[in-house]
Motif scaffolding. Sequence first.
Motif, PDB file in Angstrom:
ATOM      1  N   LYS A 132     -14.512   0.044  26.953  1.00 35.98           N
ATOM      2  CA  LYS A 132     -15.082   0.590  28.195  1.00 35.98           C
ATOM      3  C   LYS A 132     -14.364   0.022  29.421  1.00 35.98           C
ATOM      4  O   LYS A 132     -14.024   0.750  30.338  1.00 35.98           O
ATOM      5  CB  LYS A 132     -16.595   0.272  28.272  1.00 35.98           C
ATOM      6  CG  LYS A 132     -17.393   0.901  27.132  1.00 35.98           C
ATOM      7  CD  LYS A 132     -18.873   0.653  27.282  1.00 35.98           C
ATOM      8  CE  LYS A 132     -19.287  -0.801  27.080  1.00 35.98           C
ATOM      9  NZ  LYS A 132     -19.035  -1.324  25.722  1.00 35.98           N
ATOM     10  N   ARG A 185     -12.210  -5.117  19.791  1.00 36.38           N
ATOM     11  CA  ARG A 185     -12.135  -6.567  20.000  1.00 36.38           C
ATOM     12  C   ARG A 185     -12.055  -7.293  18.657  1.00 36.38           C
ATOM     13  O   ARG A 185     -11.314  -8.258  18.500  1.00 36.38           O
ATOM     14  CB  ARG A 185     -13.349  -7.056  20.792  1.00 36.38           C
ATOM     15  CG  ARG A 185     -13.259  -8.539  21.081  1.00 36.38           C
ATOM     16  CD  ARG A 185     -14.259  -9.041  22.085  1.00 36.38           C
ATOM     17  NE  ARG A 185     -14.051  -8.503  23.407  1.00 36.38           N
ATOM     18  CZ  ARG A 185     -14.853  -7.634  24.009  1.00 36.38           C
ATOM     19  NH1 ARG A 185     -15.920  -7.191  23.379  1.00 36.38           N
ATOM     20  NH2 ARG A 185     -14.613  -7.200  25.212  1.00 36.38           N
ATOM     21  N   GLY A 190     -16.898  -3.692  22.651  1.00 37.68           N
ATOM     22  CA  GLY A 190     -15.533  -3.724  22.134  1.00 37.68           C
ATOM     23  C   GLY A 190     -14.876  -2.377  21.927  1.00 37.68           C
ATOM     24  O   GLY A 190     -13.800  -2.292  21.334  1.00 37.68           O
TER      25      GLY A 190
HETATM   26  N1  LIG Z   1      -7.183   1.525  22.892  1.00 35.66           N
HETATM   27  C1  LIG Z   1      -6.943   0.224  22.975  1.00 35.66           C
HETATM   28  N2  LIG Z   1      -5.820  -0.268  22.479  1.00 35.66           N
HETATM   29  C2  LIG Z   1      -5.591  -1.563  22.492  1.00 35.66           C
HETATM   30  N3  LIG Z   1      -6.433  -2.471  23.000  1.00 35.66           N
HETATM   31  C3  LIG Z   1      -7.552  -2.024  23.518  1.00 35.66           C
HETATM   32  C4  LIG Z   1      -7.881  -0.668  23.548  1.00 35.66           C
HETATM   33  N4  LIG Z   1      -9.112  -0.519  24.114  1.00 35.66           N
HETATM   34  C5  LIG Z   1      -9.511  -1.770  24.396  1.00 35.66           C
HETATM   35  N5  LIG Z   1      -8.587  -2.655  24.066  1.00 35.66           N
HETATM   36  C6  LIG Z   1      -8.700  -4.105  24.156  1.00 35.66           C
HETATM   37  O1  LIG Z   1      -9.813  -4.422  23.320  1.00 35.66           O
HETATM   38  C7  LIG Z   1     -10.620  -5.428  23.909  1.00 35.66           C
HETATM   39  C8  LIG Z   1     -12.025  -4.874  24.140  1.00 35.66           C
HETATM   40  O2  LIG Z   1     -11.969  -3.839  25.096  1.00 35.66           O
HETATM   41  P1  LIG Z   1     -12.982  -3.775  26.334  1.00 35.66           P
HETATM   42  O3  LIG Z   1     -13.259  -5.136  26.894  1.00 35.66           O
HETATM   43  O4  LIG Z   1     -12.467  -2.756  27.266  1.00 35.66           O
HETATM   44  O5  LIG Z   1     -14.273  -3.249  25.550  1.00 35.66           O
HETATM   45  P2  LIG Z   1     -15.752  -3.100  26.077  1.00 35.66           P
HETATM   46  O6  LIG Z   1     -16.240  -1.798  25.566  1.00 35.66           O
HETATM   47  O7  LIG Z   1     -15.778  -3.316  27.556  1.00 35.66           O
HETATM   48  O8  LIG Z   1     -16.467  -4.258  25.307  1.00 35.66           O
HETATM   49  P3  LIG Z   1     -17.811  -5.058  25.678  1.00 35.66           P
HETATM   50  O9  LIG Z   1     -18.908  -4.044  25.735  1.00 35.66           O
HETATM   51  O10 LIG Z   1     -17.942  -6.008  24.546  1.00 35.66           O
HETATM   52  O11 LIG Z   1     -17.563  -5.705  27.012  1.00 35.66           O
HETATM   53  C9  LIG Z   1      -9.903  -5.826  25.179  1.00 35.66           C
HETATM   54  O12 LIG Z   1      -9.093  -6.916  24.890  1.00 35.66           O
HETATM   55  C10 LIG Z   1      -9.049  -4.605  25.513  1.00 35.66           C
HETATM   56  O13 LIG Z   1      -7.906  -4.947  26.257  1.00 35.66           O
END
Ligand SMILES: Nc1ncnc2c1ncn2[C@@H]1O[C@H](COP(=O)(O)OP(=O)(O)OP(=O)(O)O)[C@@H](O)[C@H]1O
Length: 358
Positions: free
Chosen positions: A58, A242, A55
């Motif tokens: 990434k 998230r 979350g």
């Molecule tokens: N800086 C930000 N501002 C607003 N929303 C964001 C930001 N970064 C991420 N998000 C949103 O937050 C949520 C989580 O981000 P993301 O899926 O990229 O995280 P992740 O690190 O890939 O998580 P995981 O490891 O659980 O897959 C998504 O809905 C994304 O669109």
Amino acid sequence: MPSPKPRVSTRTEPIDSLPPDAVLFGRSAAMMEVRSLAAKVSNINAPVLLCGDGGTGKEALARWIHKHSGSAGGQFVKVNCAAVPGTLLESELFGYEKGAFTGAHASKPGRVELAQNGTLFLDEIADLDPGLQSKLLQFLQDGSFSRIGGTEEKSVDTRLICATSKNLEREIEAGTFRADLYYRINVVRMRLPRLRERSEDISLIAEYFHAQFQERFSKSAEPLTTAMLQYLESLEWPGNIRELSNGIARHVLVGAEANIGLDWAAKTRNGASGNSNSSGNVPLKQVSREAVRAREKILILDALRANQWNRRKTAEALKISYRTLIYKIRDAGLISKRSRIASMPRLGDADTSHSPAE
Ligand SMILES: Nc1ncnc2c1ncn2[C@@H]1O[C@H](COP(=O)(O)OP(=O)(O)OP(=O)(O)O)[C@@H](O)[C@H]1O
Ligand SMILES: [Mg+2]
């Protein structure tokens, strides 16, 4: 052999759902660094490894890099290595030829092929099946591979971004991840900070979600007050962005009468709000009250320190009465029990205490 008809559980997703850059990167020093490195890597075609807790954004960053790179004309193809079992993942990644296995009635290109001239995003790379790790390594070495059941050597030109929430060095030590693959994918490494490490970005992100969810749900919600935002900044956010997003969505959907939407796991960092949010059901009023108290505690502590713990001077600095300050100090638990008794206000007494226990 792969099972027949692998079900597609990975998707090619649009990239227009990215938050604006000002929100995506925020203003914290940690994210400024991420932003500058991201801008650099988008100009070169080197493998990027994104590390960070769940979350932390990434995938959002991977999409940003794709969008700002020379691969933007191609597709952003995401494959979640943890979500698909090894044999299925092989056909998903590299595709198969007709007749390769029972049920393979027609040839199908893999995700790698779809990512031609685009970006291949391998999410949760630490969970990649050991057999597939070798096949991926081979592909990364010379850009070539063959579909399952195929003899033709195919080659693909794609940008590779991998992400992991696990510690890959530890996986290598444990023998579950190949060191040679690690060196291939770990050319440029970026670490996404936890949300609590960038609390100055919380209100910006919260306001963004607040507006987004109102639009998405066609609903007008209670505004996020300063006190609420301050409270949100004081939380731990183990689920990172998230969790914050889910929280704001609940606030917009359920409204002020119900939950501000702090997940059960979100604890305050300074402890000022006790365990009131442990159930995940926090009435808005209570949240606001606790936010004010949490903020007050920090301000009072700062003022006490600035005034060498002289409570009279502190009260003057805070523009509150001495008596009010003493009550607030007690209320916030800023002094030990013994000194608390000693510090019970007696109107008109002089302030001589300098050593409250924190
Ligand atoms: N800086 C930000 N501002 C607003 N929303 C964001 C930001 N970064 C991420 N998000 C949103 O937050 C949520 C989580 O981000 P993301 O899926 O990229 O995280 P992740 O690190 O890939 O998580 P995981 O490891 O659980 O897959 C998504 O809905 C994304 O669109
Ligand atoms: Mg992800």
